[in-house]
Design a protein around this motif. Structure first.
Motif, short mmCIF file in Angstrom:
data_model
loop_
_atom_site.label_atom_id
_atom_site.label_comp_id
_atom_site.label_asym_id
_atom_site.label_seq_id
_atom_site.Cartn_x
_atom_site.Cartn_y
_atom_site.Cartn_z
N GLY A 40 0.81 -1.21 0.00
CA GLY A 40 0.00 0.00 0.00
C GLY A 40 0.85 1.26 0.00
N PHE A 41 1.89 1.29 0.84
CA PHE A 41 2.77 2.46 0.87
C PHE A 41 3.51 2.62 -0.44
CE2 PHE A 41 6.84 4.55 1.71
CZ PHE A 41 6.40 5.73 2.30
N GLY A 42 3.94 1.51 -1.02
CA GLY A 42 4.64 1.58 -2.29
C GLY A 42 3.77 2.20 -3.38
N PHE A 43 2.50 1.83 -3.41
CA PHE A 43 1.62 2.38 -4.44
C PHE A 43 1.12 3.78 -4.09
CE2 PHE A 43 1.48 -1.95 -6.05
CZ PHE A 43 1.57 -1.69 -7.41
N TRP A 44 1.16 4.13 -2.81
CA TRP A 44 0.90 5.53 -2.45
C TRP A 44 2.01 6.40 -3.03
CZ3 TRP A 44 3.26 8.66 1.71
CH2 TRP A 44 2.67 9.91 1.81
N GLY A 45 3.26 5.90 -2.94
CA GLY A 45 4.36 6.62 -3.55
C GLY A 45 4.19 6.72 -5.05
N LEU A 46 3.74 5.64 -5.69
CA LEU A 46 3.52 5.67 -7.13
C LEU A 46 2.44 6.67 -7.50
CD1 LEU A 46 3.99 4.50 -9.98
CD2 LEU A 46 2.21 2.81 -9.46
N SER A 47 1.36 6.72 -6.71
CA SER A 47 0.27 7.66 -7.00
C SER A 47 0.73 9.10 -6.87
CB SER A 47 -0.92 7.39 -6.08
OG SER A 47 -0.62 7.73 -4.73
N LYS A 48 1.65 9.36 -5.92
CA LYS A 48 2.19 10.72 -5.79
C LYS A 48 3.11 11.06 -6.96
CE LYS A 48 1.47 12.99 -2.79
NZ LYS A 48 0.36 13.94 -2.59
N ILE A 49 3.88 10.08 -7.41
CA ILE A 49 4.77 10.31 -8.55
C ILE A 49 3.96 10.63 -9.81
CG2 ILE A 49 6.41 9.18 -10.12
CD1 ILE A 49 7.38 7.56 -7.68
N LEU A 50 2.86 9.92 -10.00
CA LEU A 50 2.06 10.06 -11.22
C LEU A 50 0.97 11.13 -11.10
CD1 LEU A 50 1.61 6.29 -12.15
CD2 LEU A 50 3.25 7.94 -13.10
N GLU A 51 1.00 11.88 -10.02
CA GLU A 51 -0.06 12.89 -9.80
C GLU A 51 0.02 13.99 -10.86
OE1 GLU A 51 -0.20 15.60 -6.24
OE2 GLU A 51 -1.75 14.16 -5.70
N VAL A 55 12.01 12.95 -9.88
CA VAL A 55 10.84 12.90 -10.75
C VAL A 55 10.50 14.29 -11.21
CG1 VAL A 55 8.38 12.38 -10.81
CG2 VAL A 55 9.94 10.85 -9.60
N PRO A 56 10.20 14.47 -12.51
CA PRO A 56 9.82 15.80 -13.00
C PRO A 56 8.58 16.33 -12.30
CG PRO A 56 10.23 14.25 -14.80
CD PRO A 56 10.21 13.46 -13.55
N GLY A 57 8.35 17.62 -12.45
CA GLY A 57 7.17 18.23 -11.85
C GLY A 57 5.91 17.75 -12.50
N LEU A 58 4.78 18.19 -11.98
CA LEU A 58 3.49 17.77 -12.50
C LEU A 58 3.35 18.14 -13.95
CD1 LEU A 58 1.15 18.82 -9.56
CD2 LEU A 58 2.13 16.58 -10.00
#
Length: 205
Positions: A66-77, A199-202
């Motif tokens: 869950g934490f790993g995919f929370w990080g992924l969701s923040k990266i892909l925001e 990671v690049p910005g949004l």
């Protein structure tokens, strides 16, 4: 100074999320490998320790994933925030998986071990155990559907942005089985752990 520190924090967060996802995926693989086939009450009691251990490992890996995919969701925001509902959908699936693992691996073996094959109420006990199994079936369906939807959304975002290698997104979109999704978890976690650039910005979407 804050602008110089922020990328370092971001990179550290990405690596932490990747490590958690990697450990969680490996533990999930271990749990699936140890998971025995079902059987009657006598068999459940016989393999109680294996059932308890394998499902305990499965439960333990869920918050890491869950934490790993929370990080992924923040990266892909992005401005559309599509990655956020994808994470909530995935979390809903993790909750269903926890319920199923708790009933099937912790509650069921302990309940069955309190009775013997000669118990006069054995037929009632079997019905209660079957009831637990019928709870597990919809929980498994919820987990599979939630995981498929969220992974599909994340994979689509990966193909539409430049924040992660696009081949990971295409792999996620083409994964049609649990083994494929688990392999995708491992590949994604390794990418996050060994990614050296911030990671690049949004994206402006």
């Amino acid at each position: 100074m804050p602008n110089q520190i922020e990328p370092i924090i971001e990179t550290g967060f990405i690596k932490t999320a990747g490590i958690c996802l990697l450990i969680g995926a490996l533990l999930a693989t271990l749990a699936m490998t140890l998971h025995p086939n079902g059987g009657d009450i006598e068999y459940i009691v016989k393999i109680k320790s294996v059932l308890t251990f394998s499902h305990s490992v499965a439960i333990f890996c869920l918050p890491l994933i869950g934490f790993g995919f929370w990080g992924l969701s923040k990266i892909l925001e992005t401005k559309s925030k599509i990655s956020t509902p994808a994470f909530f959908i995935f979390s809903f699936g993790l909750l269903a998986a926890m319920i199923a693992a708790t009933i099937n691996g912790l509650t069921l073996p302990n309940f069955a071990s309190n009775f013997s094959a000669n118990d006069n109420e054995i037929s009632t006990i079997k019905k209660i155990i079957d009831y637990g199994k019928f709870i597990n079936i919809p929980m498994a369906i919820i987990f599979i559907v939630a995981t498929s939807l969220s992974v599909g959304l994340w994979a689509f975002l990966i193909t539409q942005t430049s924040k992660l290698p696009k081949w990971i997104g295409y792999f996620g979109l083409s994964s049609g089985s649990a083994d494929g999704i688990l392999l995708g978890f491992l590949l994604l976690s390794c990418t996050l752990v060994f990614q050296s650039d911030p990671v690049p910005g949004l994206d402006q979407q």
